[in-house]
Design a protein around this motif. Sequence first.
Motif, mmCIF file in Angstrom:
data_model
loop_
_atom_site.group_PDB
_atom_site.id
_atom_site.type_symbol
_atom_site.label_atom_id
_atom_site.label_comp_id
_atom_site.label_asym_id
_atom_site.label_seq_id
_atom_site.Cartn_x
_atom_site.Cartn_y
_atom_site.Cartn_z
ATOM 1 N N ILE A 124 44.844 43.395 33.265
ATOM 2 C CA ILE A 124 43.788 44.334 33.676
ATOM 3 C C ILE A 124 43.119 43.855 34.957
ATOM 4 O O ILE A 124 42.847 44.649 35.878
ATOM 5 C CB ILE A 124 42.773 44.503 32.529
ATOM 6 N N LEU A 125 42.827 42.545 35.048
ATOM 7 C CA LEU A 125 42.186 42.023 36.256
ATOM 8 C C LEU A 125 43.094 42.165 37.473
ATOM 9 O O LEU A 125 42.622 42.495 38.574
ATOM 10 C CB LEU A 125 41.814 40.557 36.053
ATOM 11 N N LYS A 126 44.383 41.933 37.310
ATOM 12 C CA LYS A 126 45.315 42.095 38.432
ATOM 13 C C LYS A 126 45.364 43.558 38.886
ATOM 14 O O LYS A 126 45.386 43.857 40.091
ATOM 15 C CB LYS A 126 46.701 41.621 38.012
ATOM 16 N N LYS A 127 45.378 44.447 37.915
ATOM 17 C CA LYS A 127 45.404 45.875 38.238
ATOM 18 C C LYS A 127 44.121 46.298 38.954
ATOM 19 O O LYS A 127 44.150 47.050 39.940
ATOM 20 C CB LYS A 127 45.603 46.665 36.941
ATOM 21 N N LEU A 128 42.976 45.795 38.469
ATOM 22 C CA LEU A 128 41.698 46.121 39.103
ATOM 23 C C LEU A 128 41.583 45.478 40.483
ATOM 24 O O LEU A 128 41.015 46.079 41.416
ATOM 25 C CB LEU A 128 40.555 45.665 38.194
ATOM 26 N N LYS A 129 42.128 44.296 40.646
ATOM 27 C CA LYS A 129 42.062 43.624 41.945
ATOM 28 C C LYS A 129 42.874 44.377 42.992
ATOM 29 O O LYS A 129 42.453 44.501 44.152
ATOM 30 C CB LYS A 129 42.568 42.188 41.791
ATOM 31 N N GLY A 172 25.061 43.289 26.610
ATOM 32 C CA GLY A 172 25.074 43.242 28.060
ATOM 33 C C GLY A 172 26.358 42.612 28.569
ATOM 34 O O GLY A 172 27.068 41.934 27.836
ATOM 35 N N ILE A 173 26.645 42.858 29.837
ATOM 36 C CA ILE A 173 27.878 42.365 30.457
ATOM 37 C C ILE A 173 27.500 41.571 31.693
ATOM 38 O O ILE A 173 26.757 42.064 32.566
ATOM 39 C CB ILE A 173 28.810 43.530 30.824
ATOM 40 N N LYS A 174 28.016 40.358 31.785
ATOM 41 C CA LYS A 174 27.786 39.507 32.953
ATOM 42 C C LYS A 174 28.802 39.885 34.030
ATOM 43 O O LYS A 174 29.994 39.582 33.908
ATOM 44 C CB LYS A 174 27.926 38.036 32.549
ATOM 45 N N TYR A 175 28.294 40.541 35.058
ATOM 46 C CA TYR A 175 29.213 41.080 36.059
ATOM 47 C C TYR A 175 29.565 40.069 37.152
ATOM 48 O O TYR A 175 30.564 40.227 37.851
ATOM 49 C CB TYR A 175 28.622 42.343 36.690
ATOM 50 N N LEU A 176 28.730 39.023 37.341
ATOM 51 C CA LEU A 176 29.035 38.045 38.389
ATOM 52 C C LEU A 176 30.334 37.274 38.114
ATOM 53 O O LEU A 176 31.154 37.097 39.024
ATOM 54 C CB LEU A 176 27.859 37.072 38.551
ATOM 55 N N PRO A 177 30.594 36.794 36.880
ATOM 56 C CA PRO A 177 31.909 36.168 36.638
ATOM 57 C C PRO A 177 33.072 37.128 36.863
ATOM 58 O O PRO A 177 34.142 36.710 37.326
ATOM 59 C CB PRO A 177 31.825 35.721 35.168
ATOM 60 N N LEU A 178 32.862 38.426 36.581
ATOM 61 C CA LEU A 178 33.916 39.399 36.840
ATOM 62 C C LEU A 178 34.210 39.515 38.332
ATOM 63 O O LEU A 178 35.377 39.518 38.757
ATOM 64 C CB LEU A 178 33.510 40.757 36.261
ATOM 65 N N LEU A 179 33.160 39.568 39.153
ATOM 66 C CA LEU A 179 33.357 39.671 40.599
ATOM 67 C C LEU A 179 33.984 38.393 41.161
ATOM 68 O O LEU A 179 34.806 38.452 42.082
ATOM 69 C CB LEU A 179 32.019 39.955 41.283
ATOM 70 N N ASP A 180 33.595 37.237 40.593
ATOM 71 C CA ASP A 180 34.187 35.983 41.063
ATOM 72 C C ASP A 180 35.673 35.916 40.730
ATOM 73 O O ASP A 180 36.489 35.427 41.528
ATOM 74 C CB ASP A 180 33.453 34.791 40.443
ATOM 75 N N ASP A 181 36.065 36.412 39.546
ATOM 76 C CA ASP A 181 37.478 36.405 39.182
ATOM 77 C C ASP A 181 38.282 37.390 40.018
ATOM 78 O O ASP A 181 39.484 37.174 40.260
ATOM 79 C CB ASP A 181 37.641 36.745 37.703
ATOM 80 N N LEU A 182 37.629 38.456 40.474
ATOM 81 C CA LEU A 182 38.349 39.454 41.261
ATOM 82 C C LEU A 182 38.472 39.049 42.725
ATOM 83 O O LEU A 182 39.572 39.078 43.307
ATOM 84 C CB LEU A 182 37.637 40.807 41.154
ATOM 85 N N PHE A 183 37.357 38.663 43.339
ATOM 86 C CA PHE A 183 37.344 38.438 44.794
ATOM 87 C C PHE A 183 37.048 36.993 45.176
ATOM 88 O O PHE A 183 36.951 36.684 46.367
ATOM 89 C CB PHE A 183 36.298 39.347 45.459
ATOM 90 N N GLY A 184 36.882 36.107 44.196
ATOM 91 C CA GLY A 184 36.511 34.740 44.514
ATOM 92 C C GLY A 184 35.003 34.608 44.636
ATOM 93 O O GLY A 184 34.262 35.590 44.767
#
Length: 732
Positions: free
Chosen positions: A533-538, A717-729
């Motif tokens: 899913i992360l690869k697809k979203l990236k 709640g959802i922590k979105y900062l780790p998600l953004l770090d995994d997607l774009f660094g």
Amino acid sequence: IRKEKFHKSQHWGYRNNVAMLVGEDKPGIGGEPLPGQKLKPKYSVFPEGIGSDAPAWVAFDKQVLSFDAYFEEEVPDKNQELYRIRHCKIYFYLEDDTIQVIEPQVKNSGISQGTIVRRHRIPLPPPHEDQFYTIDHFNINIEVILYARRYKIIDCDQFTKNFLRKMGVRLNPPSGRPDDPYTKERQKILDSMKPLRPYERIDTLKQFLEHNGHILRFFCVWDDPESMFHDPRELVLRYYLSDDTIDIKEIIPVNSGRDVVPLFLRRDKLPKYAPTGLYQPGTITSRTVLNVFGKLVGNRSRYILDNRKTGAVHQEFYRDSDLKIGAVINVWGRKIILCDCDEFTKEYYRTKYGIEDFTPVSYKAPPPPKPEKTFPPYTGFGSEEDSLCSCMGLLPKPPQKDFKKFMEKDRSGMESNILRFLAKLVTDSPIDKDRKFIISYFLSDDTISVFEHIQRNTGILGGKFLERGRIKKPGQELFKSEPSEYFKAQNLFVGARVCFHGHNFLLVDADEYTFNYMEKHANEFSVADVGVILKKLKDIAEPRSREVRQVFAATDPEHTKVIEYDPFRNLIVSITDGAFSEHEIMTLGRYYSVKDEYEMDLHFILSVAQEQLKKNSFENFEQLSAVLTYNDREKCGVLPHEMCRTICKSFKLPVADDDLQALLTMFEDDHKQVEYKKFVDGLNWRENQIPAFQTIKVPLKNEDDWGGQPPSLPVKGIKYLPLLDDLFGKEE
């Protein structure tokens, strides 16, 4: 007389009012040796306190020192030799200081050899016969006397050298091994002997011993010209390296009409024929005999062996050098082609003759392609699998079920192996829009059942909507030869649209077990694989990464780094333009959700533990406290966490391991040490009983109360900062 009495008084004494020998090494007054007393030396290279405290039979178990030695033995009754040199091995066993002497056996020596001195402790020669040989008496290039026989040590093995060096022994250089004069003289005589009448000696024993059981195997073909159909005859040629003989066996196909014979050619040497043809009997012999005088003298003949072999006929036989792939050999007038060989034969020719090319000779036409097996179309009677089994053979058999899958995916304890989804009908009818269905997928046999939730005052009778069974995918032809496709577990996920027998369903939610199972087996379910899913979203959002970061930051104006699920879902839908299913969005939300941290109540856990101890009648609290106190060497009242857990396990404490770990953690001090006295007092339900606790009932999520789309997740709640770090660094 006084000295003798004084000396005797030192050797004898009283133990428990009984006169007995107290020891010869007991010194006199002041520690001085008595007149005539011999104190045994105590050999020790290392000072006291250094080294292992283990006994010798443990520290030196199976450790033996090996010395090479020889001794001279007189031979008084023979003129040919005055003495013999006999070589032997001296073994010193470190565990008990025993010695063994063994003489290796020599073939045809005429001497009884083997064990010369059996294993035991050997005393020193006089005048020190009261002492025994120790490791300090051995070295290289020295002589030792064992029972009046003098042994000269000439060398030792590497282990012995290393051990003696560690013991502080300076090793002497090794000496040479002398030869036995009689044996040396006998060898000279044997070497100088030459026969006066040299006869030809044909020795084949060496070849037999070296190559016994070694066989070269070639796959051959013989095109029989007299055959009616001129079909090639397949043969197997075996060449025996032990005596250079050959035998040939024919491979007779099934239903060929030929008689089965044991061998095509019996084992024998195969000659190379001359153009003149066969030789007459008696022409070829192994030896040529000459009649010297005929029958002139006393009517008696005199014969001698002709060493020059005058008039002998030499016949050539096939050797291993004549056999190779592609060669044609003459087998009693039949031309046989060598086409291939086995791996042992290839390795033999590669090693001996350096041949590397073993390309086989093709003599068979390529087999015709097997006709594809076609099945008649499905008739409509029975199941497709059952009808297909009637086309497999004359005796129909029932279709085989996947029993292994059934045993692995059947219900076992708390593992139901059933995926449940909440669904609704995709229809424009206002009556059917509010109907709710529970779709259950059974992983053991890939069957599906549908139940409808009972709603009051709707006029629709709920209950079983679809009987459990396998469901075909829509849009397939009914009467066809190919097997139909059925719904699999991968086709069911939140947000999927499925059609069961003309009814279109939309899966809107799933239970917690389904989510956990799909995430646990992410390699089977791509919608629950976070990496996919992360690869697809990236791939979708990476070109506009800055814009995506700004959108997420705008959703969190208070900078809490946490957003609710509904805004998160709307953002993912807007970013992907609907390319993500609901299940993929839910998987992301569950992965980056805020985990709740629960604080355990000490009294609640103690009450649970006491209830378990009381039910199992555990009352060994005094023994448990005594063992914990015994292990507290410093008497500080605390013990390490793992040590307390091990002791509790040894008492078979009837408490779950997780509860035991939590209890020990709660009784830890600031240094992570467990106060074991408070821990035992808390468990003692006899003296410190805690009032009965009341079970906290948590309302479970009911399958029938699932809401519609978007689904309600137990995610605060959802922590979105780790998600953004995994997607774009990580952002600098």
